[in-house]
Motif scaffolding. Structure first.
Motif, short mmCIF file in Angstrom:
data_model
loop_
_atom_site.label_atom_id
_atom_site.label_comp_id
_atom_site.label_asym_id
_atom_site.label_seq_id
_atom_site.Cartn_x
_atom_site.Cartn_y
_atom_site.Cartn_z
N VAL A 234 0.85 -1.18 0.00
CA VAL A 234 0.00 0.00 0.00
C VAL A 234 0.90 1.24 0.00
CG1 VAL A 234 -1.74 1.30 1.27
CG2 VAL A 234 -1.84 -1.20 1.22
N LYS A 235 0.68 2.14 -0.94
CA LYS A 235 1.51 3.34 -1.06
C LYS A 235 1.12 4.40 -0.03
CE LYS A 235 3.01 6.87 -4.35
NZ LYS A 235 2.85 7.41 -5.72
N ASP A 236 -0.15 4.74 0.02
CA ASP A 236 -0.67 5.72 0.99
C ASP A 236 -2.19 5.72 0.91
OD1 ASP A 236 -1.39 7.30 -1.27
OD2 ASP A 236 0.55 8.31 -1.23
N GLY A 237 -2.82 6.55 1.72
CA GLY A 237 -4.27 6.63 1.69
C GLY A 237 -4.82 7.37 2.89
N GLU A 238 -6.11 7.66 2.82
CA GLU A 238 -6.77 8.40 3.89
C GLU A 238 -8.24 7.99 3.96
OE1 GLU A 238 -5.77 12.73 4.80
OE2 GLU A 238 -7.80 12.94 3.99
N ILE A 239 -8.74 7.84 5.18
CA ILE A 239 -10.12 7.46 5.42
C ILE A 239 -10.81 8.56 6.22
CG2 ILE A 239 -11.65 5.75 6.49
CD1 ILE A 239 -10.10 4.64 4.13
#
Length: 210
Positions: free
Chosen positions: A64-69
């Motif tokens: 997983v590179k990055d992300g936001e929830i």
């Protein structure tokens, strides 16, 4: 004097109404307010599995590179985005180094995920609907190999003490994204041992923190 009294009462009701309306708007704003949780890339994983019609399979990992929830004040996920680094794809079942390298290279080529041109696969969360205590239905859009399609799947999700955790098995029909290599539905001349099933699995484990 009576006129003055009536005027005063009108003003009182007007102010009260304005205050009630203001409080109503504030409550609605609070109800829709969300807080961002950042995806923990070290604890989040994507495991893939592809199978052939004859029964054999391959499996591996993608980082997983990055992300936001986004989470609302009721502890419910509303939206989000997870970016997967396709250049990190690995194979785990082939122990021979040469065959392993050959398979990974093929998966990275334009026969499959064309990672040089499309290094990132993105899943955009559009809605999360509770089904039971920690079971939800996730709807969103998956962008892979330059194409975007809607996708929906069940997941197990918890939000507790500033941490979001989620697990899901997602079945993806690769041909909807134009990935047709080895598909018996498009290449009728292929023998069973050469046919790669259209669906492959992604087992997702997501951890996001405030």
């Amino acid at each position: 004097m009576m006129k003055t009294f009536v005027t005063a009462m009108v003003l009182v009701f007007a102010v009260s109404g304005a205050q009630a309306k203001s409080k109503g708007k504030a409550a609605k704003a609070d109800a829709t307010k969300t807080e961002a949780y950042k995806v923990d890339t070290k604890e989040s994983t994507v495991a893939w599995k592809g199978t052939k019609k004859a029964g054999s399979s391959h499996n591996g990992q993608i980082s997983v590179k990055d992300g936001e929830i986004q989470v609302d004040n009721k502890g419910q996920i509303t939206t989000g985005q997870i970016n997967i680094d396709m250049t990190t794809i690995t194979n785990e079942d082939l122990k021979d180094a040469e065959y392993n390298k050959k398979l990974v290279g093929h998966l990275a080529s334009n026969d499959f995920f064309d990672t040089a041109k499309f290094p990132v696969t993105t899943f955009k969360v559009l809605s999360v609907t509770p089904v039971s205590k920690d079971q939800v239905t996730v709807k969103g859009e998956l962008t892979m190999i330059g194409k975007t399609n809607p996708i929906e799947f069940p997941a197990k999700v918890t939000v507790d003490k500033g941490v979001v955790t989620g697990e899901a098995t997602v079945k993806v029909d690769r041909t909807k994204w134009g990935l047709k290599y080895g598909s018996g539905n498009f290449f009728k001349e292929l023998t069973a041992d050469k046919i790669i099933n259209d669906e492959f699995e992604m087992n997702l484990k997501l951890v996001a923190k405030k």
